[in-house]
Design an enzyme around this catalytic site. Structure first.
Site, short mmCIF file in Angstrom:
data_model
loop_
_atom_site.label_atom_id
_atom_site.label_comp_id
_atom_site.label_asym_id
_atom_site.label_seq_id
_atom_site.Cartn_x
_atom_site.Cartn_y
_atom_site.Cartn_z
N ALA A 86 0.76 -1.20 0.03
CA ALA A 86 -0.09 -0.07 -0.06
C ALA A 86 0.90 1.44 0.09
O ALA A 86 0.43 2.33 -0.50
CB ALA A 86 -0.93 0.22 1.20
N THR A 87 1.95 1.22 0.70
CA THR A 87 2.70 2.33 0.62
C THR A 87 3.16 2.81 -0.97
O THR A 87 2.97 4.02 -1.30
CB THR A 87 4.12 2.05 1.32
OG1 THR A 87 3.87 1.84 2.80
CG2 THR A 87 5.19 3.41 1.31
N ASN A 166 -6.30 3.35 10.74
CA ASN A 166 -5.64 2.18 11.36
C ASN A 166 -5.36 2.10 12.86
O ASN A 166 -5.18 1.07 13.59
CB ASN A 166 -4.25 1.96 10.59
CG ASN A 166 -3.50 3.27 10.57
OD1 ASN A 166 -4.03 4.29 10.04
ND2 ASN A 166 -2.26 3.00 11.14
N GLN A 194 -7.03 -0.90 5.35
CA GLN A 194 -7.59 -1.45 6.67
C GLN A 194 -8.94 -1.87 6.46
O GLN A 194 -9.54 -2.57 7.12
CB GLN A 194 -7.57 -0.42 7.83
CG GLN A 194 -6.28 -0.30 8.62
CD GLN A 194 -5.50 -1.45 9.00
OE1 GLN A 194 -6.29 -2.42 9.09
NE2 GLN A 194 -4.29 -1.37 8.98
N SER A 214 -3.41 -3.25 0.58
CA SER A 214 -2.22 -3.92 0.69
C SER A 214 -2.21 -5.37 1.04
O SER A 214 -3.34 -5.83 1.50
CB SER A 214 -1.75 -3.36 2.18
OG SER A 214 -0.69 -3.98 2.66
N HIS A 216 -0.78 -7.49 2.92
CA HIS A 216 -0.75 -8.04 4.49
C HIS A 216 -1.49 -7.43 5.38
O HIS A 216 -1.07 -8.13 6.50
CB HIS A 216 1.09 -7.96 4.68
CG HIS A 216 1.35 -6.68 5.21
ND1 HIS A 216 1.37 -6.24 6.48
CD2 HIS A 216 1.71 -5.68 4.40
CE1 HIS A 216 1.76 -4.84 6.75
NE2 HIS A 216 1.87 -4.52 5.15
N THR A 254 9.47 -6.38 -13.24
CA THR A 254 9.08 -7.83 -13.51
C THR A 254 8.09 -8.21 -12.33
O THR A 254 8.38 -8.24 -11.28
CB THR A 254 10.11 -8.90 -13.61
OG1 THR A 254 10.97 -8.57 -14.47
CG2 THR A 254 9.58 -10.31 -13.71
N CYS A 340 4.11 1.69 12.53
CA CYS A 340 5.13 2.26 11.71
C CYS A 340 5.99 3.40 12.41
O CYS A 340 7.04 3.73 12.11
CB CYS A 340 4.38 2.86 10.59
SG CYS A 340 3.30 1.76 9.81
#
Ligand SMILES: *Cc1c(COP(=O)(O)O)cnc(C)c1O
Length: 419
Positions: A86-87, A166, A194, A214, A216, A254, A340
């Site tokens: 997502a970043t 979040n 989220q 995202s 994860h 790739t 973070c």
């Protein structure tokens, strides 16, 4: 032991994981799908290679996964761009849209409770001559469509907002904001990291031009994400990565077949299990909230009526959240502020945006529940939390005084916390 725990290979009784907003474990079905891509017998071909079958097989798998992600948010597969998370999606959306639309204006609207990826992308754009309005949420962590409307200017080119916060779990009325943003022909980016595995998502209903996801945060692997880029977005996106022109030139590099396949499978599971997961999490959330409220002098942060079940921010008078996390580290995994920023140990910018006092921020922690959380885990966590808080308070010089001052109002809008 619960089967799901065995499948994820984690011993529930050793340490309870209540940090799903920081990251989620990879679902067993996802791990299995990914492992089929690896090794000599796997799909190791380059998805861009043609016409040999190694490339075709990898491409087929990646495109199938793209379809699964698209289906989760009711998008067209051609509107999904693979990224590393997502970043990266946010950087491409915010910087890409601003730079792509700079001929029409240089003003951006966002909020002060966004993820750092949005805030820091905006700071970068300010250095390039853009102007950014950071709208503050209400004291309860809500961003109203009216507050966004008031911030719009004739030269506004981009509005970027998160769907679910979040840290406090508050939900923004994205369709309402989307409606007014689109009326003005402004690009609308939504950070849905989220909400993807917690709420139903429909990009048309949201009236979003760009949506960041995202892997994860939705039981997929780390290192993969996606950006929804609406085919009729009002302005072009400027790519941030240059090279082989993959992903319609928007994101060269790739493609990581196993990562895309993992995120695709995670998206499919999220869609299939949405109602079931949401219902189970809501029940556990209510249980946790009840147990937390039994702890003397506790308070909840953010508006509880528009909060997504499973992300809960709470504070405990006279408790240093870092000390609490440390005391519980082998038993209950929770976090203070967002993960973070927790290695920098600075007050959470989100709780700051809610204008909580320094004192209230310092005693706040975040609990986040997810698909594999059980009632036993919630019960155990609340018990150990309550005991540890009592122990720590015995050592706190301020506690005796605080306890003497009589009962505080049950702090949904913590009076002493926001004062
Ligand atoms: C985790 C998170 C991100 C960043 O996602 P990554 O995939 O880890 O880069 C962005 N926004 C929100 C709201 C998040 O929770």
């Amino acid at each position: 032991m619960n089967r799901d725990h065995q499948e994820t290979g984690r011993r529930a009784e050793s340490c309870v994981y209540l940090d799903y907003a920081a990251t989620t474990p990879v679902a067993p079905q996802v791990a299995e799908a990914m492992s089929r891509c690896l090794g000599r017998e796997g799909l190791f071909g380059n998805a861009a290679s043609r016409p040999h079958r190694f490339g075709v097989e990898a491409r087929t798998a990646v495109e199938r996964a793209r379809g699964q992600v698209a289906e989760l948010i009711a998008a067209d597969p051609a509107e999904i761009v693979w990224t590393s998370g997502a970043t990266e999606s946010i950087n491409l959306a915010v910087k890409g849209a601003a730079r792509g639309a700079c001929g029409r204006g240089r003003h951006i609207v966002t909020s002060s409770m966004e993820h750092k990826a949005v805030l820091d992308s905006c700071v970068r754009l300010v250095q390039e001559g853009f102007e950014v309005t950071f709208v503050d949420p209400d004291f309860d962590g809500t961003i109203t469509p009216e507050s966004i409307e008031r911030a719009l200017r004739r030269d506004t080119i981009l509005v970027s907002l998160m769907h679910v916060n979040n840290e406090v779990g508050t939900v923004t009325d994205i369709p309402a904001v989307g409606r007014l943003v689109r009326e003005h022909g402004i690009v609308f980016h939504v950070d849905a990291s989220q909400s993807a595995a917690r709420l139903p998502l429909d990009v048309r209903q949201m009236r979003a031009d760009l949506v960041s996801l995202s892997g994860h945060k939705m039981y997929g692997p780390k290192g993969v994400g996606a950006l929804y880029a609406r085919s009729s977005c009002p302005s072009p996106l400027e790519p941030q990565m240059h090279g082989g022109d993959q992903e319609q030139g928007l994101r060269s590099g790739t493609l990581a077949t196993h990562q895309a396949v993992g995120m695709g499978k995670a998206a499919e599971l999220a869609r299939e299990r949405l109602d079931k997961d949401a219902e189970a999490t809501a029940a556990l959330d209510r249980r946790l909230r009840d147990l937390l409220e039994e702890i003397p002098r506790s308070f909840l942060n953010g508006n509880q009526r528009i909060r997504v079940p499973g992300i809960l921010s709470a504070g405990f008078a006279c408790i240093d959240s870092e000390a609490l996390l440390m005391a519980l580290r082998d038993e209950v995994a929770i976090s203070s502020g967002s993960a973070c920023t927790s290695d920098r140990v600075e007050p959470s910018h989100v709780l700051n945006a809610l204008r909580l006092s320094e004192k209230a921020i310092a005693c706040s922690v975040r609990f986040s529940l997810g698909r594999y959380t059980t009632a036993d885990e919630v019960g155990f966590a609340a018990t150990r939390l309550s005991e540890t808080i009592a122990d720590l308070r015995q050592l706190s010089p301020g506690w005796a005084e605080e306890a003497m001052s009589g009962p505080q109002p049950r702090a949904q809008e913590p009076r002493w916390a926001t004062a």
